[in-house]
Design a protein around this motif. Structure first.
Motif, PDB file in Angstrom:
ATOM      1  N   GLN A  51      -9.173  -8.871  -9.796  1.00 20.47           N
ATOM      2  CA  GLN A  51     -10.521  -8.460  -9.476  1.00 20.47           C
ATOM      3  C   GLN A  51     -11.390  -9.508  -9.132  1.00 20.47           C
ATOM      4  O   GLN A  51     -11.954  -9.718  -8.053  1.00 20.47           O
ATOM      5  CB  GLN A  51     -11.207  -7.478 -10.462  1.00 20.47           C
ATOM      6  CG  GLN A  51     -10.706  -6.212 -10.636  1.00 20.47           C
ATOM      7  CD  GLN A  51     -10.974  -5.315 -11.662  1.00 20.47           C
ATOM      8  OE1 GLN A  51     -11.897  -5.802 -12.587  1.00 20.47           O
ATOM      9  NE2 GLN A  51     -10.455  -4.202 -12.137  1.00 20.47           N
ATOM     10  N   THR A  53      -7.398  -4.190  -3.968  1.00 20.58           N
ATOM     11  CA  THR A  53      -8.737  -3.933  -3.739  1.00 20.58           C
ATOM     12  C   THR A  53      -9.445  -3.681  -5.039  1.00 20.58           C
ATOM     13  O   THR A  53      -8.853  -3.059  -5.746  1.00 20.58           O
ATOM     14  CB  THR A  53      -9.206  -3.525  -2.406  1.00 20.58           C
ATOM     15  OG1 THR A  53      -8.993  -2.148  -2.782  1.00 20.58           O
ATOM     16  CG2 THR A  53      -8.415  -3.774  -1.339  1.00 20.58           C
ATOM     17  N   ASN A  54     -10.627  -3.765  -5.168  1.00 17.31           N
ATOM     18  CA  ASN A  54     -11.430  -3.324  -6.412  1.00 17.31           C
ATOM     19  C   ASN A  54     -11.821  -1.721  -5.999  1.00 17.31           C
ATOM     20  O   ASN A  54     -12.150  -1.202  -7.021  1.00 17.31           O
ATOM     21  CB  ASN A  54     -12.624  -3.971  -6.569  1.00 17.31           C
ATOM     22  CG  ASN A  54     -12.687  -5.254  -7.001  1.00 17.31           C
ATOM     23  OD1 ASN A  54     -11.455  -5.717  -7.699  1.00 17.31           O
ATOM     24  ND2 ASN A  54     -13.405  -6.476  -6.619  1.00 17.31           N
ATOM     25  N   LYS A  55     -11.025  -1.170  -4.851  1.00 21.55           N
ATOM     26  CA  LYS A  55     -11.283   0.224  -4.846  1.00 21.55           C
ATOM     27  C   LYS A  55      -9.997   0.745  -5.060  1.00 21.55           C
ATOM     28  O   LYS A  55      -9.139   0.576  -4.100  1.00 21.55           O
ATOM     29  CB  LYS A  55     -12.077   0.828  -3.471  1.00 21.55           C
ATOM     30  CG  LYS A  55     -13.230   0.166  -3.188  1.00 21.55           C
ATOM     31  CD  LYS A  55     -13.936   0.603  -1.904  1.00 21.55           C
ATOM     32  CE  LYS A  55     -15.192   0.164  -1.723  1.00 21.55           C
ATOM     33  NZ  LYS A  55     -15.820   0.571  -0.351  1.00 21.55           N
ATOM     34  N   GLY A  56      -9.537   1.543  -6.056  1.00 14.56           N
ATOM     35  CA  GLY A  56      -8.402   1.935  -6.278  1.00 14.56           C
ATOM     36  C   GLY A  56      -7.370   1.277  -7.036  1.00 14.56           C
ATOM     37  O   GLY A  56      -6.298   1.695  -7.708  1.00 14.56           O
ATOM     38  N   ASN A  57      -7.484  -0.096  -7.007  1.00 20.76           N
ATOM     39  CA  ASN A  57      -6.641  -0.821  -7.740  1.00 20.76           C
ATOM     40  C   ASN A  57      -5.163  -0.671  -7.749  1.00 20.76           C
ATOM     41  O   ASN A  57      -4.624  -0.387  -8.589  1.00 20.76           O
ATOM     42  CB  ASN A  57      -6.875  -1.027  -9.408  1.00 20.76           C
ATOM     43  CG  ASN A  57      -8.729  -1.268  -9.501  1.00 20.76           C
ATOM     44  OD1 ASN A  57      -9.153  -2.083  -8.909  1.00 20.76           O
ATOM     45  ND2 ASN A  57      -9.144  -0.481 -10.156  1.00 20.76           N
ATOM     46  N   TYR A  64      -2.435   4.142  -8.156  1.00 23.08           N
ATOM     47  CA  TYR A  64      -3.637   3.840  -8.026  1.00 23.08           C
ATOM     48  C   TYR A  64      -4.360   4.130  -9.312  1.00 23.08           C
ATOM     49  O   TYR A  64      -4.266   5.112  -9.990  1.00 23.08           O
ATOM     50  CB  TYR A  64      -4.462   4.576  -6.765  1.00 23.08           C
ATOM     51  CG  TYR A  64      -3.955   4.480  -5.422  1.00 23.08           C
ATOM     52  CD1 TYR A  64      -4.490   3.290  -4.877  1.00 23.08           C
ATOM     53  CD2 TYR A  64      -2.584   4.727  -4.927  1.00 23.08           C
ATOM     54  CE1 TYR A  64      -3.730   2.550  -3.408  1.00 23.08           C
ATOM     55  CE2 TYR A  64      -2.092   4.388  -3.827  1.00 23.08           C
ATOM     56  CZ  TYR A  64      -2.702   3.648  -3.003  1.00 23.08           C
ATOM     57  OH  TYR A  64      -2.347   3.092  -1.894  1.00 23.08           O
ATOM     58  N   ASN A  65      -5.453   3.441  -9.447  1.00 20.33           N
ATOM     59  CA  ASN A  65      -6.226   3.590 -10.756  1.00 20.33           C
ATOM     60  C   ASN A  65      -5.511   3.510 -12.189  1.00 20.33           C
ATOM     61  O   ASN A  65      -5.789   4.017 -12.799  1.00 20.33           O
ATOM     62  CB  ASN A  65      -7.231   4.640 -10.778  1.00 20.33           C
ATOM     63  CG  ASN A  65      -8.161   4.348  -9.699  1.00 20.33           C
ATOM     64  OD1 ASN A  65      -8.904   3.327  -9.510  1.00 20.33           O
ATOM     65  ND2 ASN A  65      -8.383   5.324  -8.832  1.00 20.33           N
ATOM     66  N   THR A  87      -6.822   2.903 -15.679  1.00 16.15           N
ATOM     67  CA  THR A  87      -8.270   2.428 -15.558  1.00 16.15           C
ATOM     68  C   THR A  87      -8.977   2.572 -16.702  1.00 16.15           C
ATOM     69  O   THR A  87     -10.121   1.676 -17.101  1.00 16.15           O
ATOM     70  CB  THR A  87      -8.826   3.177 -14.426  1.00 16.15           C
ATOM     71  OG1 THR A  87      -8.016   2.770 -13.311  1.00 16.15           O
ATOM     72  CG2 THR A  87     -10.251   2.578 -14.104  1.00 16.15           C
TER      73      THR A  87
END
Length: 551
Positions: free
Chosen positions: A419, A509-513, A529-530, A533
């Motif tokens: 991140q 990316t910090n969206k969805g990782n 994704y995520n 999290t």
């Protein structure tokens, strides 16, 4: 076989013998070196140069200095000694202070290679042990670079660096600033940058990669201001600079402990005394006390590590990721990286007929989170046990122990590092995340085990091809995937540009990782994704916000 077939094969073999390229003698800044050419296929081979010096014999607790050079031709055909270190079982020492050497693997075809991407490997070993030719694997070093070089079309370089007391002892100030092993790595990277063109390498396309302590070291090389322009890309396999075991907690206390063991008890003369002490005694003073296992989490018994020295590491690593923005970066972990530590901390997880009790887990959490106190134990236990239900199976509880140590020591810090890298790189440089989850090959482990710490390395270095008798076809499939992804990235910064790979690997990316799950069955559904999290959020936010307990 027909006469035509026999003639064709004979002609091909003759052509392969006469047309195979080799570098022969190579000119470096220190002098001439000559390696050995190893045949890999009909029209392919690898030139191997072992034991090439990249710095002089190091002065105790000093930065490495340039090698003075040599006369004549250096026969680079044998690995050199590892740096002086404790043995795996901490019962003795091995190696030498004369140890700053590297090994170079150059793939060749019909013509001598030029302009090849370069991949420099930093070994793991808890900053305590290891070598560039470590672990004999059915007669070959685990880090033998021939298969990766040949199949990936890259130059592979493996590097020695100082470890243990001689590599990382520090007083936390200018007397013994520490990080000598990191400086050795830097010197090797700089040497490669200055000399690799003579071996057919592209000095503008160098990737540094490593595993465990070597993975952390890769991250530190990215974060240090001393590596401007020396390399372009990096791969961290199971460890980053913000991992809780990647930075010494109290270097001064550790230095005093070492000094006491070797009789350097006078504070005002401690540094001078340590510099004059027998190197083997110093090395053994830094060993891990295996008899103390069980009193605290094993990871905290690994006390020698890098320090914030105001020079190579000018600040806490979390504040240095702006320096890493210029590198393309892959970072990942193994799905059960923490098992190596969990099995030592709570042995019952590996014992089929024994039960692991919740109180044991709470005790482990108390050790891992000691700076936060009881509140941290309660909240972390609740987080990891909420899916158990009223009557959890034995295996569920045991796997939870592995998940805790994997998340805390490896996965969550790696996600934080990714991140931070993505934040500063802002897509100008690429960021990729993975989890290696191939089921373990270690027969005595529980049936639920996936990839333990270090199980990824054999596939990156092509061991299933090098020693096929020890593997099945699925292992060769996986090894082919990993070599392709790793070397594609080294060539282009994009892991799916180049050799064919089984699926696209999306940018982190910090969206969805997005995380690529790496095993022998990679397909379009392998991107998750995520992933975990909830646990990343717990450790990075909930746990981090808890007040520290008064000392």
């Amino acid at each position: 076989m027909s006469l035509f077939g026999v003639i064709f094969i004979a002609a091909a073999l003759c052509l392969g013998t006469t047309s195979g390229a080799s570098l022969g003698v190579v000119y470096t800044e220190g002098g001439l070196v000559q390696g050995k050419n190893h045949r890999m296929g009909l029209f392919s081979s690898v030139d191997v140069f072992k034991g090439v010096p990249f710095a002089d014999i190091p002065v105790r607790f000093e930065k490495p200095q340039p090698h003075p050079g040599w006369d004549g031709v250096l026969k680079a055909s044998q690995y050199r000694d590892r740096c002086l270190q404790v043995t795996l079982m901490q019962s003795g020492s091995q190696g030498s202070e004369d140890c700053l050497y590297l090994n170079i693997f150059v793939p060749q075809g019909r013509k001598v290679s030029t302009g090849l991407p370069v991949m420099i490997y930093l070994f793991g070993g808890a900053f305590l042990l290891g070598a560039s030719n470590d672990v004999s694997f059915l007669g070959n070093s685990l880090y033998d670079g021939k298969e990766m070089a040949d199949r990936g079309g890259v130059i592979v370089v493996t590097v020695n660096y100082r470890v243990g007391t001689l590599g990382f002892l520090s007083t936390g100030d200018s007397r013994l600033p520490g990080n000598y092993g990191l400086w050795d790595q830097h010197a090797a990277i700089a040497w490669v940058n200055r000399n690799i063109r003579a071996f057919g390498g592209d000095v503008d396309n160098i990737t540094v990669f490593g595993q465990s302590a070597g993975s952390v070291s890769v991250n530190y090389q990215m974060l240090s201001p001393h590596n401007q322009g020396l390399f372009r890309r990096a791969i961290s396999q199971c460890g980053v600079a913000v991992s809780p075991w990647a930075l010494q907690r109290d270097p001064q206390a550790m230095a005093r402990k070492i000094a006491e063991k070797v009789g350097c008890t006078q504070e005002e003369h401690m540094t001078a005394c340590l510099k004059m002490t027998d190197p083997v005694a110093l090395t053994m003073a830094g060993k891990v006390a295996l008899s103390e296992m069980g009193k605290e989490p094993v990871v905290y018994m690994l006390e020698l590590a890098p320090v914030v020295d105001g020079d190579f590491i000018p600040d806490h690593p979390s504040k240095l990721f702006h320096n890493a923005a210029k590198f393309d970066y892959i970072a990942g972990t193994n799905s059960m990286d923490g098992h190596l530590f969990a099995g030592a901390d709570i042995p019952s997880i590996n014992q089929k007929y024994k039960t692991t009790h919740p109180e044991e887990i709470k005790q482990l959490l108390a050790g891992l989170t000691m700076e936060k106190g009881t509140a941290a134990v309660n909240s972390s236990f609740a987080t990891y046990s909420e899916h158990w239900g009223p009557n959890p199976e034995k295996a569920t509880i045991k796997k939870t122990v592995v998940e805790i140590e994997t998340d805390y020591l490896f996965f969550v810090p790696t996600q934080i590092a990714l991140q931070l890298h993505a934040k500063y790189a802002k897509l100008k440089q690429r960021t990729y995340s993975y989890v290696f989850n191939m089921p373990t090959r270690i027969p005595m482990f529980p049936s639920w085990m996936e990839a333990d710490h270090a199980e990824d390395v054999q596939y990156v270095f092509g061991k299933p091809f090098d020693t096929p008798v020890g593997y099945l076809p699925r292992h060769r499939t996986l090894s082919g995937y990993m070599i392709a992804y790793w070397t594609n990235f080294a060539k282009t910064g994009d892991p799916h540009r180049g050799q064919e790979v089984p699926t696209q690997w999306p940018l982190f990316t910090n969206k969805g990782n997005p995380v690529l799950m790496i095993n022998n069955k990679i397909n379009v559904n392998s991107v998750q994704y995520n992933f975990r999290t909830r646990y990343v959020q717990y450790w990075s936010t909930t746990y981090a916000s808890l007040p520290n307990q008064a000392p």
